[in-house]
Design a protein around this motif. Sequence first.
Motif, short mmCIF file in Angstrom:
data_model
loop_
_atom_site.label_atom_id
_atom_site.label_comp_id
_atom_site.label_asym_id
_atom_site.label_seq_id
_atom_site.Cartn_x
_atom_site.Cartn_y
_atom_site.Cartn_z
N PHE A 43 72.54 26.46 4.15
CA PHE A 43 72.64 25.24 3.24
C PHE A 43 71.42 23.81 4.20
O PHE A 43 71.99 23.38 5.24
CB PHE A 43 73.70 24.93 2.03
CG PHE A 43 75.09 24.43 3.51
CD1 PHE A 43 75.34 23.45 3.83
CD2 PHE A 43 75.66 25.55 4.52
CE1 PHE A 43 76.10 23.00 4.63
CE2 PHE A 43 76.78 25.59 4.68
CZ PHE A 43 76.48 23.91 5.33
N ASP A 44 71.32 23.07 3.40
CA ASP A 44 71.21 21.67 3.59
C ASP A 44 72.01 21.04 2.95
O ASP A 44 72.87 21.26 1.58
CB ASP A 44 69.58 20.97 3.16
CG ASP A 44 68.93 21.35 3.70
OD1 ASP A 44 69.48 22.38 5.28
OD2 ASP A 44 67.87 22.27 3.58
N ILE A 45 72.84 19.32 3.65
CA ILE A 45 73.90 18.06 2.74
C ILE A 45 72.85 17.09 2.75
O ILE A 45 72.12 16.53 3.52
CB ILE A 45 74.79 18.56 3.51
CG1 ILE A 45 75.69 19.33 4.18
CG2 ILE A 45 75.98 16.90 3.33
CD1 ILE A 45 76.60 19.20 5.48
N LEU A 46 72.99 16.32 1.36
CA LEU A 46 72.92 15.22 0.48
C LEU A 46 73.74 14.51 0.89
O LEU A 46 74.75 14.85 0.18
CB LEU A 46 71.38 15.53 -0.35
CG LEU A 46 70.51 16.27 -0.31
CD1 LEU A 46 69.98 16.10 -1.62
CD2 LEU A 46 69.24 15.67 0.46
N ALA A 47 73.38 13.20 1.43
CA ALA A 47 75.41 12.40 2.01
C ALA A 47 74.63 11.42 1.44
O ALA A 47 73.20 10.55 1.48
CB ALA A 47 75.95 12.35 2.56
N HIS A 48 75.62 10.31 0.91
CA HIS A 48 75.26 9.01 0.65
C HIS A 48 75.80 8.44 0.89
O HIS A 48 77.29 7.99 0.32
CB HIS A 48 74.65 8.55 -0.58
CG HIS A 48 74.99 8.49 -1.76
ND1 HIS A 48 75.28 9.50 -2.43
CD2 HIS A 48 75.41 7.67 -2.20
CE1 HIS A 48 76.21 9.52 -3.46
NE2 HIS A 48 76.70 8.34 -3.57
N LEU A 49 75.97 7.04 1.02
CA LEU A 49 77.29 6.05 1.74
C LEU A 49 77.05 4.51 0.71
O LEU A 49 75.64 4.16 1.06
CB LEU A 49 78.11 5.47 2.78
CG LEU A 49 77.54 6.78 3.73
CD1 LEU A 49 78.55 6.47 5.61
CD2 LEU A 49 79.75 7.16 3.46
N GLY A 50 77.59 4.36 -0.26
CA GLY A 50 77.69 3.30 -0.87
C GLY A 50 78.61 2.12 -1.70
O GLY A 50 79.80 2.75 -1.95
N GLY A 51 77.75 1.74 -2.74
CA GLY A 51 78.85 1.48 -4.26
C GLY A 51 78.57 0.99 -4.97
O GLY A 51 77.27 1.84 -5.81
#
Length: 524
Positions: free
Chosen positions: A225-233
């Motif tokens: 698998f791959d991972i898509l991530a994000h940080l924010g608001g």
Amino acid sequence: MTQSRLEKTMPQRLSTLLIWGAMFLIASAAQAQTVRPSNSVYLLLRGGASGYYGDVDGDPDGNPDGADIQPTAGFSSPGFAVGGELGYLFNENLSFGLAGLYQTDPDLSEIDGVEDAPGFSDSAIQIQALFRYMPFDAARISPFVELGGAFVLGNGEESGRDPDAPEDDSSVYGYGPVLGLGVDIALSPQFSLFLGGQSTLVFPDVATDNFDRSSFGLGSDNADFDILAHLGGGLKYAFRPPFIAAEIASLECPAELVAGETGSFMVMTNEDATQPVETTWQWGDGTTGSGMTASHAFSAPGTYTVTAMVMNQGGEDSESCLVTVVQPEPTLAGCRATPSTVDPGGQVTVNATATDADEITVDFGDGTTASTLPARHAYADAGDYTVTITVSNSSGEDSCTIPVTVQDTFCADITELNPVFFGYGASTLTADARTRLDENLEILRRCPDINVQIVAFSDGVEPGDAMRLSQSRADAVMQYYVSEGIDQSRIMAEGRGVDPAATPKEDPGPGDSRARRAESIPMR
């Protein structure tokens, strides 16, 4: 990448998520009395930095063979992510939304040191279905966790699975679970700011980056698998403002009432309850009322459960109290005896107006009683009697008294007795005189309270001493009364001589026959 290296990197990622979660929980310590919306549609807009972990994320050291799912490499060349979400707030804690997220990452379009890298575009699109849970709904700052699934549109093609296979540009779409942690900061009853991170595990391995490292002979690839991530608001807006449920703060009820007495009832709600607040009452006797203050009278004794219910758009609350209703004390009015003076044997009617009486007792004062009104009674003996009426119930009693006089009214009406007449110059009683005196005797025997004064006269023509003759006539009448049983103490005899009203000339016989008499005068 080796098995051991993969096993090292996965715990590192989990540790990172736990650290984020701890930070969010610490942030939630600031409590406030903000109530968040519920039962409302919401719109959420988000943005921030995006990261990618997979076969083509660059190794910070430039070693492509060690670049498989690096914990730091995903944000070493960050992209950006923007998206939106439309959902529904079931209550202050739980919501469900459908989200779209667009994110970019430079690593998706190039691989350092890899010839004929299969990367195409640096972007991916996610369509997510998310449940979001916020445990501290009354906190101004509260953590949340979100969990769901995603459908991913990336660079994946069938050719990415095996480079030696015939070229196949059929698209390969990804799917996988979504996990996110964050903190929600209430700015107003409908607006909130949120900060957090989210990761999506994308299956199959080629769906996002069109690349399976093991298929290209670049080393082992044990992560499928791959991972898509994000940080924010971003910002969240609820279309419906929060409703603070009405709650009963206090309930005031009288503990005891008298049947028919009006009691006052009052319920107080929390001051911050969303208006309007409707208040209803169930009195427990089959009737209802409304209003925060209400009045009610119970018609019958008993114990009643009174229930107050308050309700608004935020919810409802109810509370009950017990009210004991007792019977009112009985009362008497208009006590009377008709007539109040009677002859022995005459009937007296006793009556009154009795209210709330369970028992009635009429004591006539001569040893006899009755239990109803009106009551009728005949007294056998003369005398003064006191009639007492008493009414009672479980709450008390009331009474009144009425005087009744029983007397021989025949005696009260006697004002004169029969006179008797004597012959010329005589002091003996004739037969007619005895008949008249016998009638007087009946009265004297019936009326022992009547005394008699005998007054006798002469006509002035009769021979002899007129005074002596008149006294002899009075004594003759007295002796007859005494001989018939009348106590001499009740009799006084007096001769008065010539009757001053005598008129001999008007009588055809000698003298005046009307003056030759003895009168019996009743005395009390």
